[in-house]
Design an enzyme around this catalytic site. Structure first.
Site, short mmCIF file in Angstrom:
data_model
loop_
_atom_site.label_atom_id
_atom_site.label_comp_id
_atom_site.label_asym_id
_atom_site.label_seq_id
_atom_site.Cartn_x
_atom_site.Cartn_y
_atom_site.Cartn_z
N CYS A 1 0.88 -1.16 0.00
CA CYS A 1 0.00 0.00 0.00
C CYS A 1 0.92 1.21 0.00
CB CYS A 1 -0.90 0.02 1.23
SG CYS A 1 -1.83 1.55 1.36
N CYS B 1 -0.60 4.15 2.44
CA CYS B 1 -0.51 4.05 3.91
C CYS B 1 -0.08 2.65 4.28
CB CYS B 1 -1.82 4.47 4.57
SG CYS B 1 -3.29 3.83 3.78
N SER B 2 -1.01 1.83 4.76
CA SER B 2 -0.60 0.50 5.21
C SER B 2 -1.75 -0.48 5.08
CB SER B 2 -0.13 0.56 6.65
OG SER B 2 -1.14 1.15 7.45
N CYS B 3 -2.57 -0.32 4.05
CA CYS B 3 -3.71 -1.22 3.84
C CYS B 3 -3.21 -2.65 3.73
CB CYS B 3 -4.46 -0.84 2.58
SG CYS B 3 -5.23 0.77 2.76
#
Lengths: 207, 93, 100
Positions: A106, A109-111
């Site tokens: 991602c 962000c940090s999906c």
């Protein structure tokens, strides 16, 4: 600038206190209780890579299940008793084959498919991985000790919207006689993100 | 109704709005191919501000050739990158 | 100062740091609170992202993961009128004194 993955020092002291203040206020205002927060934390803790590995190992041994998992992951997960939370983003499983190797990131962000394999590892949230994997996936794979043949199509999937992607790694050769439970042990967190391959039976012997 | 079908060639709109958006800058202006049509999803550009995200936007999985995205791509010629893009960011070629 | 959107293709020569760290209890709670606020309709991941993206580059890069989340949740709660910054400041002071 040095990147800070986890909290320490003055910032940590400040933000941990600030977070506590916010929680207390939410509790005073009747928006939630500490119990709600701790129950949610336990619920998040209860998901780990082992859950994903169990599902994917089942897909390895049951090709009809695999077809259902690839077509509609959420319904297929329910068959195995995994009900994703209502607020969880949509989940899709991508299969790695002899010809195509998928790997997930991602960049925004940090999906991550948290609803089935828990919280992402620290490096997944870090800027080095997020910046580089889209432009140099094979170089990043090498950093994880994964070397792929030039003839394979390396496919980077950037989870930029409503879907989270779980990778079904290729079943290693020489595993025909293994039980589903043994197979699940070959499926690592890295292999479900696609930066690694499933562990081969020879590798498990050498550990 | 979804405007694009799998296999269609599209160009990704260029723009950096001051508000929240999901389309990474590294694919903007690039050409890709629709891989999957996911159906309508609430628009994150509204959701991000507490809105209902309506009207919903058709969402697509779009595939790019890595060699089209990066001039100095070091991998193999057949390598690809996929990501989900909302219809308001797609242009017909 | 530019804001941070996606990081794809940004120059970055740092090796990938494979080390994991045990989550602190406060980080675990922030992680959970994010879920609770989602259930209460007080936060969507789109809102959280937007709040994080509104940080300037220096703040974005200097804060650790759950520090960013804390700052972003505060932003969302304040703008929805659930609480004020003054209330948070005051509560922080009380908590600090209690710990001394």
């Amino acid at each position: 600038m040095v990147e800070k993955g986890h909290s320490h020092g003055d910032n940590a002291k400040y933000y941990s206190l600030r977070a506590e203040a916010i929680q207390e206020l939410l509790i005073e205002k009747g928006i939630c209780s500490m119990d709600d927060i701790l129950t949610m934390a336990d619920q998040i803790d209860s998901r780990s890579p082992e859950d994903g590995a169990k599902v994917l190992a089942h897909a390895w041994v049951d090709s009809e299940y695999k077809a259902r998992l690839l077509a509609d992951a959420e319904t297929a997960l329910m068959e195995l008793g995994y009900d994703l939370p209502e607020t969880a983003p949509k989940l899709t499983v991508l299969e790695n084959t002899d010809d195509v190797h998928n790997m997930a990131v991602c960049t925004l962000c940090s999906c991550y498919p948290r609803a089935i394999i828990g919280r992402p590892p620290a490096w997944y949230k870090g800027l080095a991985y997020r910046s580089r994997v889209v432009v140099d996936p094979r170089g990043v794979l090498k950093e994880f000790g994964t070397e792929l043949d030039e003839s394979i199509e390396v496919r980077v999937i950037d989870s930029s919207a409503d879907f989270r992607y779980l990778i079904l790694p290729k079943r290693p050769a020489g595993t025909e006689e293994m039980s589903e439970e043994e197979l699940a042990k070959l499926i690592t967190q890295e292999s479900m993100i696609g930066v690694g391959l499933a562990v081969s039976p020879e590798q498990t012997k050498s550990i | 109704m979804a405007k694009f079908q799998p296999g269609d060639q599209v160009r990704i709109r260029v723009g950096v709005p001051p508000t929240h958006f999901r389309t990474p800058e590294y694919v903007q202006g690039k050409h890709g191919q629709i891989e999957t049509s996911w159906g309508p999803f609430p628009n994150p550009e509204g959701l991000a501000y507490g809105g209902d995200g309506l009207p919903a936007q058709p969402l697509y999985l779009v595939k790019f050739a890595q060699t089209d995205l990066w001039k100095e791509y070091k991998g193999a010629a057949q390598d690809t990158l996929l990501l989900d893009i909302y219809e308001n960011w797609l242009e017909t070629i | 100062m530019p804001k941070v959107h996606d990081r794809g293709g940004w120059p970055n020569e740092d090796p990938i740091d494979h080390s994991e760290h045990e989550m602190e209890e406060w980080e675990r709670k922030v992680d959970a609170l994010n879920g609770v606020l989602g259930e209460r309709g007080l936060k969507t991941s789109d809102q959280l992202r937007r709040a994080i993206e509104s940080m300037d580059l220096e703040t974005y890069e200097s804060l650790a993961y759950y520090e960013k989340w804390t700052a972003a949740m505060e932003m969302l709660l304040v703008e929805q009128g659930i609480m004020t910054t003054d209330e948070i400041d005051a509560k922080m002071k009380t908590l600090e004194q209690g710990k001394k």
